[in-house]
Design a protein around this motif. Structure first.
Motif, PDB file in Angstrom:
ATOM      1  N   VAL A  59      76.249  57.818  89.760  1.00 19.98           N
ATOM      2  CA  VAL A  59      75.859  59.223  89.942  1.00 19.98           C
ATOM      3  C   VAL A  59      75.420  59.456  91.380  1.00 19.98           C
ATOM      4  O   VAL A  59      75.820  60.439  92.021  1.00 19.98           O
ATOM      5  CB  VAL A  59      74.748  59.611  88.948  1.00 19.98           C
ATOM      6  N   LEU A  60      74.612  58.576  91.918  1.00 18.37           N
ATOM      7  CA  LEU A  60      74.138  58.739  93.295  1.00 18.37           C
ATOM      8  C   LEU A  60      75.276  58.654  94.298  1.00 18.37           C
ATOM      9  O   LEU A  60      75.324  59.419  95.266  1.00 18.37           O
ATOM     10  CB  LEU A  60      73.054  57.712  93.612  1.00 18.37           C
ATOM     11  N   MET A  61      76.204  57.742  94.058  1.00 22.74           N
ATOM     12  CA  MET A  61      77.358  57.635  94.959  1.00 22.74           C
ATOM     13  C   MET A  61      78.227  58.886  94.875  1.00 22.74           C
ATOM     14  O   MET A  61      78.725  59.385  95.886  1.00 22.74           O
ATOM     15  CB  MET A  61      78.179  56.394  94.630  1.00 22.74           C
ATOM     16  N   SER A  62      78.403  59.410  93.682  1.00 24.45           N
ATOM     17  CA  SER A  62      79.196  60.622  93.503  1.00 24.45           C
ATOM     18  C   SER A  62      78.535  61.799  94.208  1.00 24.45           C
ATOM     19  O   SER A  62      79.201  62.579  94.883  1.00 24.45           O
ATOM     20  CB  SER A  62      79.347  60.912  92.013  1.00 24.45           C
ATOM     21  N   ARG A  63      77.232  61.916  94.081  1.00 24.33           N
ATOM     22  CA  ARG A  63      76.499  62.991  94.757  1.00 24.33           C
ATOM     23  C   ARG A  63      76.627  62.871  96.268  1.00 24.33           C
ATOM     24  O   ARG A  63      76.799  63.866  96.960  1.00 24.33           O
ATOM     25  CB  ARG A  63      75.021  62.904  94.397  1.00 24.33           C
ATOM     26  N   SER A  64      76.522  61.630  96.733  1.00 25.75           N
ATOM     27  CA  SER A  64      76.598  61.396  98.162  1.00 25.75           C
ATOM     28  C   SER A  64      77.964  61.800  98.717  1.00 25.75           C
ATOM     29  O   SER A  64      78.074  62.371  99.783  1.00 25.75           O
ATOM     30  CB  SER A  64      76.325  59.927  98.453  1.00 25.75           C
ATOM     31  N   ARG A  65      79.008  61.535  97.973  1.00 33.44           N
ATOM     32  CA  ARG A  65      80.368  61.891  98.403  1.00 33.44           C
ATOM     33  C   ARG A  65      80.549  63.415  98.432  1.00 33.44           C
ATOM     34  O   ARG A  65      81.194  63.952  99.305  1.00 33.44           O
ATOM     35  CB  ARG A  65      81.394  61.277  97.461  1.00 33.44           C
ATOM     36  N   HIS A  66      79.984  64.105  97.423  1.00 32.48           N
ATOM     37  CA  HIS A  66      80.155  65.540  97.318  1.00 32.48           C
ATOM     38  C   HIS A  66      79.338  66.298  98.359  1.00 32.48           C
ATOM     39  O   HIS A  66      79.705  67.389  98.762  1.00 32.48           O
ATOM     40  CB  HIS A  66      79.792  66.047  95.923  1.00 32.48           C
ATOM     41  N   THR A  67      78.254  65.740  98.823  1.00 33.91           N
ATOM     42  CA  THR A  67      77.406  66.423  99.788  1.00 33.91           C
ATOM     43  C   THR A  67      77.645  65.925 101.206  1.00 33.91           C
ATOM     44  O   THR A  67      76.967  66.325 102.129  1.00 33.91           O
ATOM     45  CB  THR A  67      75.920  66.257  99.439  1.00 33.91           C
ATOM     46  N   GLY A  68      78.593  65.004 101.334  1.00 32.86           N
ATOM     47  CA  GLY A  68      78.889  64.471 102.660  1.00 32.86           C
ATOM     48  C   GLY A  68      77.795  63.575 103.184  1.00 32.86           C
ATOM     49  O   GLY A  68      77.595  63.464 104.381  1.00 32.86           O
ATOM     50  N   GLY A  69      77.038  62.950 102.294  1.00 32.37           N
ATOM     51  CA  GLY A  69      75.986  62.038 102.711  1.00 32.37           C
ATOM     52  C   GLY A  69      74.658  62.740 102.902  1.00 32.37           C
ATOM     53  O   GLY A  69      73.645  62.121 103.159  1.00 32.37           O
ATOM     54  N   ARG A  70      74.658  64.111 102.824  1.00 25.60           N
ATOM     55  CA  ARG A  70      73.395  64.876 102.968  1.00 25.60           C
ATOM     56  C   ARG A  70      72.814  65.131 101.595  1.00 25.60           C
ATOM     57  O   ARG A  70      73.504  65.212 100.601  1.00 25.60           O
ATOM     58  CB  ARG A  70      73.660  66.195 103.638  1.00 25.60           C
TER      59      ARG A  70
END
Length: 71
Positions: A59-70
């Motif tokens: 989940v955290l990796m998916s969020r990171s990808r969708h927000t561009g690391g922000r």
């Protein structure tokens, strides 16, 4: 008691000790019986924790990808 009688008694004691030792060794090597007696709750809890961590990481990796690391 005569010496032959003492020897017979000692031999009988030793046979009993050996039989007990053999029973203990057989019990230790009976893997199916040991597995049946084993408490699996700690193993299940550890497995559930590992799955929960894997899901959280995904989940955290998916969020990171969708927000561009922000965040």
């Amino acid at each position: 008691m005569t010496r032959p009688d003492e020897l017979r008694l000692e031999a009988a004691r030793k046979r009993q000790e050996l039989a007990e030792t053999l029973d203990q060794l057989v019990a230790r090597t009976d893997l199916r019986a040991r597995a049946a007696r084993m408490d699996r709750r700690p193993l299940v809890a550890a497995s559930a924790a590992a799955v929960a961590l894997a899901v959280l990481a995904a989940v955290l990796m998916s969020r990171s990808r969708h927000t561009g690391g922000r965040r």
